[in-house]
Each structure stands twice: as C-alpha cells, then as structure tokens.
Design an enzyme around this catalytic site. Structure first.
Site, PDB file in Angstrom:
ATOM      1  N   VAL A  63     114.515  28.301  71.474  1.00  0.00           N
ATOM      2  CA  VAL A  63     114.158  26.966  71.936  1.00  0.00           C
ATOM      3  C   VAL A  63     114.499  26.840  73.409  1.00  0.00           C
ATOM      4  O   VAL A  63     115.600  27.216  73.837  1.00  0.00           O
ATOM      5  CB  VAL A  63     114.917  25.877  71.140  1.00  0.00           C
ATOM      6  CG1 VAL A  63     114.518  24.488  71.620  1.00  0.00           C
ATOM      7  CG2 VAL A  63     114.675  26.022  69.647  1.00  0.00           C
ATOM      8  N   CYS A  64     113.563  26.318  74.179  1.00  0.00           N
ATOM      9  CA  CYS A  64     113.825  25.933  75.565  1.00  0.00           C
ATOM     10  C   CYS A  64     113.125  24.590  75.769  1.00  0.00           C
ATOM     11  O   CYS A  64     112.861  23.885  74.796  1.00  0.00           O
ATOM     12  CB  CYS A  64     113.375  27.008  76.555  1.00  0.00           C
ATOM     13  SG  CYS A  64     111.603  27.372  76.600  1.00  0.00           S
ATOM     14  N   GLY A  65     112.800  24.243  76.978  1.00  0.00           N
ATOM     15  CA  GLY A  65     112.141  22.966  77.212  1.00  0.00           C
ATOM     16  C   GLY A  65     110.755  22.887  76.606  1.00  0.00           C
ATOM     17  O   GLY A  65     110.397  21.885  75.985  1.00  0.00           O
TER      18      GLY A  65
END
Length: 146
Positions: A63-65
């Site tokens: 998960v990132c932005g």
C-alpha cells in the site's frame, strides 16, 4: 497462505486495516509485516517481492498513496508480477489472468471497507494456467530472462 504486507507512512492506515482483516481470516496462516516508520515505498516493495521470490511468503500486499509506485518497484524484482487494483474486475484479472503475486492498493484511492471486501475475493483467486493469458506470461518470463 503466508502473506507479506508492507507500506510506507502514506499507506499505513489502509495497510493496518488490511493486516487486521488478514490476521482474522482462517485462510491466512501468517502475516509478515515489513513496514517500518522510515520505510520508503521502493524499499518495502523490494523487500516484499524478495520475500516471495525466496519462498518466505506466498503472496503480498503493498500500500502507498496510489498503489502505482509500489507496483512499479515490486515488479523490478525478477520473477515478480505486482498489480495495482481497486475494483473487482482488476483484482480478479490480476490473479486469474496475470498470476500477479502482489496486490497493490492506494490509501488515497480506496476506503478500508472496500479494500477488505476485495481482499476477501483475492484470497480465493487462483491463476488459470490453461487460460488464453498463459502463453503471454511465458512470453513475459522469457523476455525477463534475457
């Protein structure tokens, strides 16, 4: 199933929600969280991908932005296919068609409840080696080996 999970700071909230779901799911034997407070998205992505290549995990979630950076970084590890997916069609296709070992999502793109609902489907998905996509995956692997 052993699942490696990771996120830099801008994905920590969604990662934590997904991790909690995975830890409560009987289909999951182990959740390995590679996140650290100072982790960059490339570093956590490389580490997660390598854990799969090394056989320490079966699948991964990053998960990132947006989910895009983690997918790009993880896919740089030889033998790994990471896919950004935020809806049923792309989540299903990522595994059934493309045999992606890593699912990438963006904390700025999807709500935790929706991500967990897709995760529930993702856990049961398997690649179909007899599909029309199978030969294309061979073509990709051959290119990667060169």
């Amino acid at each position: 199933m052993r699942i490696v999970i990771g996120a830099p700071g801008n994905g920590a909230q969604l990662k934590d929600a997904m991790k909690a779901y995975l830890q409560s799911d009987a289909r999951v034997d182990e959740v390995i969280d590679l996140s650290t407070p100072d982790a960059t998205y490339p570093a956590v992505s490389f580490n997660a991908a390598q854990a799969i290549v090394d056989g320490r995990a079966d699948r991964g979630i990053l998960v990132c932005g947006t989910g895009i950076g983690t997918a790009i970084a993880a896919s740089k590890v030889r033998g790994i296919r990471a896919a950004t997916a935020h809806d049923l069609v792309t989540v299903r296709g990522s595994v059934q068609n493309y045999d992606a070992q890593i699912l990438c999502m963006g904390q700025n793109v999807i709500a935790p409840a929706a991500a967990v609902a897709l995760l529930d489907v993702w856990l049961d998905l398997r690649h179909d080696p007899d599909s029309a996509y199978a030969q294309k995956l061979v073509e990709i692997a051959e290119f990667e080996a060169d």
